[in-house]
Design a protein around this motif. Structure first.
Motif, PDB file in Angstrom:
ATOM      1  N   VAL A   1       7.946  -4.601 -10.027  1.00  0.00           N
ATOM      2  CA  VAL A   1       6.561  -4.166  -9.724  1.00  0.00           C
ATOM      3  C   VAL A   1       6.120  -3.000 -10.474  1.00  0.00           C
ATOM      4  O   VAL A   1       5.364  -2.779 -10.969  1.00  0.00           O
ATOM      5  CB  VAL A   1       6.176  -4.218  -8.252  1.00  0.00           C
TER       6      VAL A   1
ATOM      7  N   PHE B   1      -0.726 -11.946  -8.735  1.00  0.00           N
ATOM      8  CA  PHE B   1      -1.607 -10.954  -7.958  1.00  0.00           C
ATOM      9  C   PHE B   1      -0.913  -9.683  -7.988  1.00  0.00           C
ATOM     10  O   PHE B   1      -1.693  -8.551  -8.051  1.00  0.00           O
ATOM     11  CB  PHE B   1      -1.730 -11.467  -6.666  1.00  0.00           C
TER      12      PHE B   1
ATOM     13  N   TYR C   1      -8.566 -10.141  -6.465  1.00  0.00           N
ATOM     14  CA  TYR C   1     -10.030 -10.252  -6.045  1.00  0.00           C
ATOM     15  C   TYR C   1     -10.829  -9.022  -6.440  1.00  0.00           C
ATOM     16  O   TYR C   1     -11.911  -8.874  -6.343  1.00  0.00           O
ATOM     17  CB  TYR C   1     -10.106 -10.282  -4.458  1.00  0.00           C
TER      18      TYR C   1
ATOM     19  N   ALA D   1       2.404 -19.516   1.444  1.00  0.00           N
ATOM     20  CA  ALA D   1       1.620 -18.484   2.236  1.00  0.00           C
ATOM     21  C   ALA D   1       0.248 -19.204   2.596  1.00  0.00           C
ATOM     22  O   ALA D   1      -0.267 -19.762   1.710  1.00  0.00           O
ATOM     23  CB  ALA D   1       1.699 -17.207   1.692  1.00  0.00           C
TER      24      ALA D   1
ATOM     25  N   VAL E   1      -2.596 -18.537   1.950  1.00  0.00           N
ATOM     26  CA  VAL E   1      -3.572 -17.861   1.250  1.00  0.00           C
ATOM     27  C   VAL E   1      -4.666 -18.802   0.849  1.00  0.00           C
ATOM     28  O   VAL E   1      -4.425 -19.869   0.635  1.00  0.00           O
ATOM     29  CB  VAL E   1      -2.747 -17.274  -0.135  1.00  0.00           C
TER      30      VAL E   1
ATOM     31  N   GLY F   1       5.610 -19.103   4.817  1.00  0.00           N
ATOM     32  CA  GLY F   1       5.489 -17.847   4.644  1.00  0.00           C
ATOM     33  C   GLY F   1       6.000 -16.909   3.650  1.00  0.00           C
ATOM     34  O   GLY F   1       5.635 -15.689   3.550  1.00  0.00           O
ATOM     35  N   ASP F   2       6.382 -17.512   2.715  1.00  0.00           N
ATOM     36  CA  ASP F   2       7.047 -16.958   1.630  1.00  0.00           C
ATOM     37  C   ASP F   2       7.099 -17.824   0.423  1.00  0.00           C
ATOM     38  O   ASP F   2       7.773 -18.811   0.542  1.00  0.00           O
ATOM     39  CB  ASP F   2       8.497 -16.432   2.009  1.00  0.00           C
ATOM     40  N   TRP F   3       6.500 -17.380  -0.796  1.00  0.00           N
ATOM     41  CA  TRP F   3       6.592 -18.459  -1.895  1.00  0.00           C
ATOM     42  C   TRP F   3       8.051 -18.704  -2.673  1.00  0.00           C
ATOM     43  O   TRP F   3       7.983 -19.626  -3.236  1.00  0.00           O
ATOM     44  CB  TRP F   3       5.490 -17.753  -2.993  1.00  0.00           C
TER      45      TRP F   3
ATOM     46  N   ALA G   1       9.448  -8.491   3.749  1.00  0.00           N
ATOM     47  CA  ALA G   1       8.612  -9.784   3.594  1.00  0.00           C
ATOM     48  C   ALA G   1       7.653 -10.009   4.814  1.00  0.00           C
ATOM     49  O   ALA G   1       6.618 -10.556   4.658  1.00  0.00           O
ATOM     50  CB  ALA G   1       9.469 -10.969   3.002  1.00  0.00           C
TER      51      ALA G   1
ATOM     52  N   TYR H   1       3.716 -10.478   4.916  1.00  0.00           N
ATOM     53  CA  TYR H   1       3.125 -11.705   5.168  1.00  0.00           C
ATOM     54  C   TYR H   1       2.521 -11.938   6.508  1.00  0.00           C
ATOM     55  O   TYR H   1       1.866 -12.762   6.969  1.00  0.00           O
ATOM     56  CB  TYR H   1       4.332 -12.794   5.056  1.00  0.00           C
TER      57      TYR H   1
ATOM     58  N   TYR I   1      -3.174 -11.916   0.332  1.00  0.00           N
ATOM     59  CA  TYR I   1      -2.438 -11.666  -0.354  1.00  0.00           C
ATOM     60  C   TYR I   1      -1.143 -10.972   0.368  1.00  0.00           C
ATOM     61  O   TYR I   1      -1.499 -10.125   1.246  1.00  0.00           O
ATOM     62  CB  TYR I   1      -2.653 -10.996  -1.572  1.00  0.00           C
ATOM     63  N   PRO I   2       0.629 -11.432  -0.109  1.00  0.00           N
ATOM     64  CA  PRO I   2       1.300 -10.772   0.694  1.00  0.00           C
ATOM     65  C   PRO I   2       1.409  -9.090   0.385  1.00  0.00           C
ATOM     66  O   PRO I   2       2.304  -8.739  -0.257  1.00  0.00           O
ATOM     67  CB  PRO I   2       2.528 -11.513   0.311  1.00  0.00           C
ATOM     68  N   GLN I   3       0.781  -8.480   0.967  1.00  0.00           N
ATOM     69  CA  GLN I   3       0.719  -6.834   0.746  1.00  0.00           C
ATOM     70  C   GLN I   3       0.168  -6.253   1.817  1.00  0.00           C
ATOM     71  O   GLN I   3      -0.831  -6.835   2.259  1.00  0.00           O
ATOM     72  CB  GLN I   3       0.166  -6.536  -0.664  1.00  0.00           C
TER      73      GLN I   3
ATOM     74  N   VAL J   1      -3.605  -0.203   0.907  1.00  0.00           N
ATOM     75  CA  VAL J   1      -3.299   0.850   0.443  1.00  0.00           C
ATOM     76  C   VAL J   1      -3.392   2.149   1.250  1.00  0.00           C
ATOM     77  O   VAL J   1      -4.098   2.394   1.989  1.00  0.00           O
ATOM     78  CB  VAL J   1      -3.986   1.087  -1.010  1.00  0.00           C
TER      79      VAL J   1
ATOM     80  N   HIS K   1       3.435   3.068  -5.688  1.00  0.00           N
ATOM     81  CA  HIS K   1       2.953   1.979  -5.190  1.00  0.00           C
ATOM     82  C   HIS K   1       1.545   2.133  -4.174  1.00  0.00           C
ATOM     83  O   HIS K   1       0.754   1.311  -4.248  1.00  0.00           O
ATOM     84  CB  HIS K   1       3.998   1.090  -4.745  1.00  0.00           C
TER      85      HIS K   1
ATOM     86  N   ARG L   1       1.264   1.316  -1.333  1.00  0.00           N
ATOM     87  CA  ARG L   1       1.211   0.005  -0.261  1.00  0.00           C
ATOM     88  C   ARG L   1       2.311  -0.690  -0.451  1.00  0.00           C
ATOM     89  O   ARG L   1       3.348  -0.609  -1.258  1.00  0.00           O
ATOM     90  CB  ARG L   1       0.224  -1.062  -0.877  1.00  0.00           C
TER      91      ARG L   1
ATOM     92  N   MET M   1       4.592  -3.953  -0.820  1.00  0.00           N
ATOM     93  CA  MET M   1       4.809  -5.485  -1.434  1.00  0.00           C
ATOM     94  C   MET M   1       6.037  -5.868  -1.279  1.00  0.00           C
ATOM     95  O   MET M   1       7.031  -5.195  -0.960  1.00  0.00           O
ATOM     96  CB  MET M   1       4.239  -5.519  -2.849  1.00  0.00           C
ATOM     97  N   THR M   2       6.367  -7.348  -1.501  1.00  0.00           N
ATOM     98  CA  THR M   2       7.539  -7.593  -1.569  1.00  0.00           C
ATOM     99  C   THR M   2       8.468  -7.074  -2.607  1.00  0.00           C
ATOM    100  O   THR M   2       7.932  -6.975  -3.625  1.00  0.00           O
ATOM    101  CB  THR M   2       7.500  -9.183  -1.375  1.00  0.00           C
ATOM    102  N   ASP M   3       9.920  -7.190  -2.309  1.00  0.00           N
ATOM    103  CA  ASP M   3      10.655  -6.738  -3.353  1.00  0.00           C
ATOM    104  C   ASP M   3      10.417  -5.323  -4.225  1.00  0.00           C
ATOM    105  O   ASP M   3      10.557  -5.494  -5.316  1.00  0.00           O
ATOM    106  CB  ASP M   3      10.857  -7.713  -4.188  1.00  0.00           C
ATOM    107  N   LEU M   4       9.918  -4.194  -3.480  1.00  0.00           N
ATOM    108  CA  LEU M   4       9.780  -3.121  -4.036  1.00  0.00           C
ATOM    109  C   LEU M   4      10.830  -2.236  -4.509  1.00  0.00           C
ATOM    110  O   LEU M   4      10.879  -1.901  -5.511  1.00  0.00           O
ATOM    111  CB  LEU M   4       8.905  -2.311  -3.059  1.00  0.00           C
TER     112      LEU M   4
END
Lengths: 333, 356
Positions: free
Chosen positions: A74, A97, A121, A160, A162, A191-193, B158, B162, B173-175, B178, B264, B266, B268-271
């Motif tokens: 990320v 996203f 969004y 998820a 979503v 719950g997890d992609w 995670a 979620y 969205y999985p986050q 902020v 970041h 916020r 999120m997964t796998d930071l």
């Protein structure tokens, strides 16, 4: 003599002018696509990659495409966006996203550049979101699953809960019930992609429970469902990309995302200037606009009775012509 | 005389690292040639990718900050001969607690930032300390426990994004939401991402230099020489293992705090990405020396930033960077093995002499 020189000089200047204007008209849009995973993942990344390559061919005179894959971290997304924006790319696609915050941040610094976000969004005047309306695709899969099920039990596994995935699942249930109101539908959100192991477990327990066909609505988890189908010798329905080759004896069909029409829309809109407007801009793919299709049955074709094939095709046509109306699932949630 | 001695000492310390890097770059070049490409062009693209404009230069520091903090943490455990390979998990716990403090504590900005820092440190410390305690109490292999705790942290993160910590206005969205703008570290350059966390990193670097001169640092290092040595010196080995792991994890927790407040904003997964494993290589290449670690962290972030840009703009695959990283690992391991070998043979020789 002097006159000739003058004439020659004027001719030279004119030709230079023509040359520059011609080259300006010739200039192609520079398009960059940044993928968070591998371009051949048989799923989320590949669907976009293949579509972009197709558009690059069809629009060869209008655009020049650069693709970067495997931007996993990320923290590396913003520099990747900056690399392309600072090299005067005209359109930059961030496919996922997780691109949202960095994409908006970079888009603020480059208001002349068009940025496209693959699901999300937030928007700015120079950004848009492209996304999938999965309810029509889900409906079609529901019809196919319900027609093919011998036990009267079908399943659906999603990542998820979503909004889009949720609508796909609701469409699936709605479609299945339209064919067989008494059908039993088992549903799991892992719950997890990326939890393909969890998805496989869920799918196996469904098959053990008498479910004989499962549609999955995810990326990484889809592979788990297909694994389970292979292990149990049952049918599964794919999603995102044509997943036939992953389990040729088990993948009956599936929803296939066709991003190409939307990509062409985006490019046309950037060229015409319609892209840059202050209202939030969303590009959706769905069955009516050719953004969603279903995969061929391949060698499993003889296992699908002709009347089922005909009914699925008819349903697809009806969805395309918007003859099938579904309730607003989100409101009913 | 002392000055020149010092210079000799420094060169002696740096020389092996330089040799390893040069070896990795050269072997990398050979591989590029075999693959049918021009190594000079590739390395040039890599350097341009890291230094050709101010944004990229700032990125090299942005990347180096968390990597250096984690590698400093790892070095504390490694000097104690405790193989903490779960820095990524300790980092993750740091990010989670930072965001928890920022989103739910509802305190004024300054106390929030300070408390977030303390929580991130304590969270990372407990995550590392738990593995240390298991080692001290049950002699549980720390390679396995830290690795497992790494997974638990990843899945905990995670679960949170979620589930309970999902942004209520985030469309599913999985986050997380902020953190507020006032809680973010101020940027040091316009347009880039370099933030005030750089000063935190420099402060930690100075602290680490002092730390290795302190009694505790000395004890940790001594305890790493073996049970007999430390027992002879009257050191409680078990206590030292736990303390070393607490500090080791705490620094990775601070790296997590730094990434939340600086980059970041916020969860999120796998930071954590692959930071945990890269930081190990950095610590070893830096010879577990604070300054060496700072330099090798910067070197690695140049490789990463340059490699990414190189791939984006010239199409030379990022795998080149992976190969160089892999080669450095090979060289570091070779050196460690060689060292161990030479120490053993030294003792063997002595024994022969003794036996006569």
């Amino acid at each position: 003599m002097k006159k000739i020189v003058k004439v020659l000089f004027v001719l030279l200047v004119l030709s230079l002018l023509v040359a520059t204007t011609v080259s300006a008209a010739d200039e192609k849009l520079k398009v960059a696509l940044i993928l968070p995973g591998q371009a051949d993942d048989m799923s989320f990344n590949q669907a976009m990659y293949d579509a972009m390559m197709q558009v690059a061919d069809e629009y060869a005179d209008k655009i020049e495409v650069t693709v970067v894959e495997k931007v996993y971290e990320v923290a590396d997304i913003e520099p990747a966006l900056m690399d392309f924006a600072s090299q005067n790319y005209d359109i930059i696609f961030g496919h996922g996203f997780q691109f949202q915050e960095p994409l908006i941040a970079v888009a603020e610094m480059f208001p002349e550049t068009a940025f496209c976000l693959g699901t999300g969004y937030l928007t700015l005047p120079n950004t848009a979101v492209y996304d999938v309306e999965l309810d029509t695709g889900g409906y079609l899969m529901g019809v196919l699953a319900a027609l093919m099920s011998e036990t009267g039990k079908i399943g659906v596994v999603g990542g998820a809960d979503v909004s889009e995935i949720f609508r796909g699942h609701e469409g699936y249930k709605y479609g299945a019930k339209s064919v067989n109101p008494d059908i039993v539908i088992e549903e799991v959100y892992t719950g997890d992609w990326n939890d393909s192991a969890g998805a496989k477990e869920a799918a196996i327990s469904m098959y053990d429970d008498g479910v004989d066909i499962i549609w999955h609505s995810g990326d990484g988890i889809g592979l788990g469902v297909l694994e389970a189908a292979k292990e149990k010798g049952k049918f599964a329905l794919g999603n995102v990309a044509d997943q036939h080759s992953l389990a040729p004896d088990n993948v009956l069909s599936g929803v296939v995302y066709q991003w190409a029409p939307i990509i062409k829309n985006i490019i046309d809109d950037v060229i015409s200037g319609a892209f840059f407007k202050t209202d939030p801009l969303f590009y959706w793919i769905n069955i009516p606009n050719d953004g969603l299709t279903y995969a061929s049955y391949y060698e499993l074709s003889d296992k699908v009775p002709a009347e089922v094939q005909a009914q699925v095709e008819q349903t697809f046509k009806d969805l395309k012509d918007k003859k099938i109306v579904m309730p607003d699932f989100e409101a009913a949630k | 005389m002392p000055v020149s001695k010092k210079i000799i000492k420094i060169t002696q310390a740096i020389f092996p690292a330089l040799l390893m890097v040069a070896g990795a770059l050269l072997s990398g070049a050979v591989l590029i040639v075999i693959a049918g490409n021009d190594p000079i062009a590739a390395y040039k693209a890599l350097l341009e990718g890291a230094f050709s404009n101010s944004y990229r230069i700032s990125e090299t520091f942005v990347k180096a900050i968390p990597l250096m903090l984690m590698a400093q943490g790892i070095s504390i455990a490694f000097k104690n001969q405790i193989w903490n390979i779960g820095a990524g998990g300790q980092f993750t716990i740091g990010t989670i607690l930072s965001v928890v403090v920022c989103l739910y504590f509802k305190l004024p900005p300054i106390p929030t930032i300070i408390l977030s820092f303390i929580f991130a440190f304590i969270g990372g410390a407990l995550w590392g300390g738990l593995a240390g305690w298991l080692k001290a109490r049950f002699n549980a292999n720390e390679v396995i426990t830290t690795l497992m705790l790494d997974y638990i942290a990843t899945f905990l993160l995670a679960y949170l994004v979620y589930g309970p910590m999902m942004d209520p206005n985030g469309f599913g969205y999985p986050q997380s939401a902020v953190i507020e703008k006032v809680l973010r570290l101020p940027k040091l350059i316009v347009g880039g991402r370099l933030h005030a966390g750089l000063f935190v990193a420099i402060a930690i670097l100075l602290l680490m230099i002092l730390f290795w001169r302190s009694t505790l640092g000395f004890k940790i290092e001594l305890a790493g020489q073996g049970n007999d040595v430390s027992r002879y010196a009257g050191i409680n080995n078990k206590k030292i293992i736990i303390v070393a792991m607490l500090l080791s994890g705490g620094l990775s927790g601070i790296a997590g705090w730094n990434e939340i407040h600086g980059i970041h904003f916020r969860l999120m997964t796998d930071l954590a990405g692959s930071y945990g494993s890269i930081a190990i290589v950095i610590a070893l290449l830096g010879n577990l020396n604070p300054l060496g670690i700072a330099i090798s962290a910067y070197f690695f972030s140049v490789l990463i930033v340059g490699g990414n840009t190189m791939q984006n703009l010239t199409g030379i695959p990022y795998s080149l960077v992976d190969i160089i990283q892999g080669l450095i690992v090979v060289f570091v391991i070779t050196r460690t093995a060689f060292k161990a070998e030479s120490i053993q043979s030294f003792f063997r020789k002595r024994r022969y002499q003794h036996n006569g």
